[in-house]
Design an enzyme around this catalytic site. Sequence first.
Site, PDB file in Angstrom:
ATOM      1  N   HIS A 201       0.856  -1.187   0.000  1.00  0.00           N
ATOM      2  CA  HIS A 201       0.000   0.000   0.000  1.00  0.00           C
ATOM      3  C   HIS A 201       0.892   1.238   0.000  1.00  0.00           C
ATOM      4  O   HIS A 201       0.793   2.109   0.862  1.00  0.00           O
ATOM      5  CB  HIS A 201      -0.945  -0.021   1.196  1.00  0.00           C
ATOM      6  CG  HIS A 201      -2.027  -1.052   1.050  1.00  0.00           C
ATOM      7  ND1 HIS A 201      -3.202  -0.807   0.388  1.00  0.00           N
ATOM      8  CD2 HIS A 201      -2.076  -2.351   1.453  1.00  0.00           C
ATOM      9  CE1 HIS A 201      -3.950  -1.902   0.409  1.00  0.00           C
ATOM     10  NE2 HIS A 201      -3.278  -2.851   1.039  1.00  0.00           N
ATOM     11  N   ASN A 225      -0.117  -4.963  -6.559  1.00  0.00           N
ATOM     12  CA  ASN A 225      -1.385  -4.389  -6.112  1.00  0.00           C
ATOM     13  C   ASN A 225      -1.159  -3.336  -5.045  1.00  0.00           C
ATOM     14  O   ASN A 225      -0.271  -3.463  -4.206  1.00  0.00           O
ATOM     15  CB  ASN A 225      -2.302  -5.490  -5.576  1.00  0.00           C
ATOM     16  CG  ASN A 225      -2.685  -6.477  -6.663  1.00  0.00           C
ATOM     17  OD1 ASN A 225      -2.240  -7.612  -6.657  1.00  0.00           O
ATOM     18  ND2 ASN A 225      -3.502  -6.038  -7.603  1.00  0.00           N
ATOM     19  N   ALA A 226      -1.981  -2.276  -5.077  1.00  0.00           N
ATOM     20  CA  ALA A 226      -1.895  -1.153  -4.141  1.00  0.00           C
ATOM     21  C   ALA A 226      -0.527  -0.481  -4.205  1.00  0.00           C
ATOM     22  O   ALA A 226       0.021  -0.043  -3.191  1.00  0.00           O
ATOM     23  CB  ALA A 226      -2.207  -1.585  -2.714  1.00  0.00           C
ATOM     24  N   ASP A 254      -4.569 -15.333  -8.730  1.00  0.00           N
ATOM     25  CA  ASP A 254      -5.965 -15.733  -8.909  1.00  0.00           C
ATOM     26  C   ASP A 254      -6.505 -15.400 -10.290  1.00  0.00           C
ATOM     27  O   ASP A 254      -7.693 -15.605 -10.562  1.00  0.00           O
ATOM     28  CB  ASP A 254      -6.853 -15.085  -7.844  1.00  0.00           C
ATOM     29  CG  ASP A 254      -6.863 -13.556  -7.911  1.00  0.00           C
ATOM     30  OD1 ASP A 254      -6.064 -12.987  -8.685  1.00  0.00           O
ATOM     31  OD2 ASP A 254      -7.654 -12.931  -7.175  1.00  0.00           O
ATOM     32  N   GLY A 255      -5.652 -14.882 -11.181  1.00  0.00           N
ATOM     33  CA  GLY A 255      -6.108 -14.497 -12.505  1.00  0.00           C
ATOM     34  C   GLY A 255      -6.869 -13.190 -12.526  1.00  0.00           C
ATOM     35  O   GLY A 255      -7.342 -12.773 -13.591  1.00  0.00           O
ATOM     36  N   HIS A 257      -6.004 -10.349  -9.812  1.00  0.00           N
ATOM     37  CA  HIS A 257      -5.207  -9.280  -9.225  1.00  0.00           C
ATOM     38  C   HIS A 257      -3.988  -8.877 -10.049  1.00  0.00           C
ATOM     39  O   HIS A 257      -3.578  -7.706 -10.031  1.00  0.00           O
ATOM     40  CB  HIS A 257      -4.760  -9.662  -7.812  1.00  0.00           C
ATOM     41  CG  HIS A 257      -5.808  -9.462  -6.774  1.00  0.00           C
ATOM     42  ND1 HIS A 257      -6.907 -10.283  -6.654  1.00  0.00           N
ATOM     43  CD2 HIS A 257      -5.946  -8.516  -5.802  1.00  0.00           C
ATOM     44  CE1 HIS A 257      -7.669  -9.857  -5.660  1.00  0.00           C
ATOM     45  NE2 HIS A 257      -7.113  -8.798  -5.129  1.00  0.00           N
ATOM     46  N   ASP A 280      -4.850 -13.205   0.523  1.00  0.00           N
ATOM     47  CA  ASP A 280      -5.589 -11.984   0.847  1.00  0.00           C
ATOM     48  C   ASP A 280      -7.079 -12.315   0.963  1.00  0.00           C
ATOM     49  O   ASP A 280      -7.947 -11.527   0.587  1.00  0.00           O
ATOM     50  CB  ASP A 280      -5.348 -10.899  -0.208  1.00  0.00           C
ATOM     51  CG  ASP A 280      -5.638  -9.495   0.302  1.00  0.00           C
ATOM     52  OD1 ASP A 280      -5.751  -9.314   1.532  1.00  0.00           O
ATOM     53  OD2 ASP A 280      -5.754  -8.576  -0.535  1.00  0.00           O
ATOM     54  N   LEU A 313     -11.106  -3.520  -5.816  1.00  0.00           N
ATOM     55  CA  LEU A 313     -10.874  -4.852  -5.268  1.00  0.00           C
ATOM     56  C   LEU A 313     -10.766  -4.779  -3.749  1.00  0.00           C
ATOM     57  O   LEU A 313     -10.167  -3.852  -3.195  1.00  0.00           O
ATOM     58  CB  LEU A 313      -9.595  -5.452  -5.842  1.00  0.00           C
ATOM     59  CG  LEU A 313      -9.673  -5.941  -7.295  1.00  0.00           C
ATOM     60  CD1 LEU A 313      -8.287  -6.315  -7.806  1.00  0.00           C
ATOM     61  CD2 LEU A 313     -10.615  -7.124  -7.423  1.00  0.00           C
ATOM     62  N   GLY A 315      -9.652  -7.520  -1.233  1.00  0.00           N
ATOM     63  CA  GLY A 315      -9.189  -8.861  -0.936  1.00  0.00           C
ATOM     64  C   GLY A 315      -9.477  -9.794  -2.093  1.00  0.00           C
ATOM     65  O   GLY A 315      -9.785  -9.369  -3.211  1.00  0.00           O
TER      66      GLY A 315
END
Length: 389
Positions: A201, A225-226, A254-255, A257, A280, A313, A315
């Site tokens: 983050h 991410n973030a 997970d395809g 994120h 997550d 998104l 999680g």
Amino acid sequence: MPTVVLTGARVFNGDHLLEGQAVVLEGDTVRAVVPTTAIPSGASVHTLPGDMLLAPGFVDVQVNGAGGVLFNDTPTVEAALAIASAMRRRGTTGLLPTFITDDATRMREACEAALEATARPHGGVLGIHLEGPFISRERAGVHATGFIRAPDTRDLDYLTTLPRRFAAHGGRVLMTLAPECVDDATLRRLSASGVVISAGHTAATSERTTQALQAGVRGFTHLFNAMPPVLNRQPGPVAAAFLQDDAWCGVIADGVHVHADNLRLLLKIKPPGKVFLVTDAMPPVGTPVTSFTLQGRTILRRHGRLETEDGTLAGADIDLTAAVRHCVQQLGVPLEEALRMASLHPAAFMGLHGHRGRVAPGHRADLVLLKEDLSVHATWVGGQHLRAE
């Protein structure tokens, strides 16, 4: 102490796939891995299906919730153990309940609850992950910005006592923070106390991220991410993660994120063992529910995603077994490495690899039995068996 022998299935010991081997358990520990012709007499022998694979149990360092339970909603011992129980049926034998950005009082409640849960010998809780509150408002994602803040003396005095307290029960403390929001002296103090620090983050420059890695940051939380994308004149934290060989990278496979090519690139660049899987996960995992509430916001389960009504998104709707399948089937990762990414590598990131992540003498008897399609048939936590079905 009774001796139990697991035989019949192939064994992945953390390094190699083995045929014709039996795993000898004594209490909560793996005593030996021996040829099936050398099973000790007097042992209780359990014959497993020959088309299945016995592997180290999965270790997930980022689980917000599962089985309908959200740790931020109920930061209690019972919630932490319920989350671990729900994920155990999906192959995860050890996890860090994750408490995201919230007020200081609730953060302490979560730490104390996780500490008590870690002391439960077969609970599957390995410590706590504090994701925030010392993060970037610019890259908050679904975190409540009203709770984001800089660490003060009271925070640091409390946080630096936690690793010793958790270590008394074999647990660890992981903290995600934004390097641009915390100075080097604070990073060094947290790291010296035993807190495992992860960058996430964050909108930090690549230069600031590299400095933070030198000051005690160990890795990255859900890399890509973030955090900002890599740009020609602003490479940011992702480039620093690529360039620093010692930096660990947790990823959500997970395809949804992260694009598959970004994950392939990361796996090609990083030294072996430095990329590991996280989920997550949120409360819907392991349930049929289609929505839940996170700090007053409705989160929808739709199209394989967990997201706010505006599409942010929140999680992931995945477990580590599904992440392993994704790595093998969609990314072309060899099965052995995909299994390590869900067990040995996260254990090593947290400094737990001396007794987790392998099926080897002296290691915890935390195991997962996988079917041919890489779904879960059974698990063992500290030698205690649970049928997943």
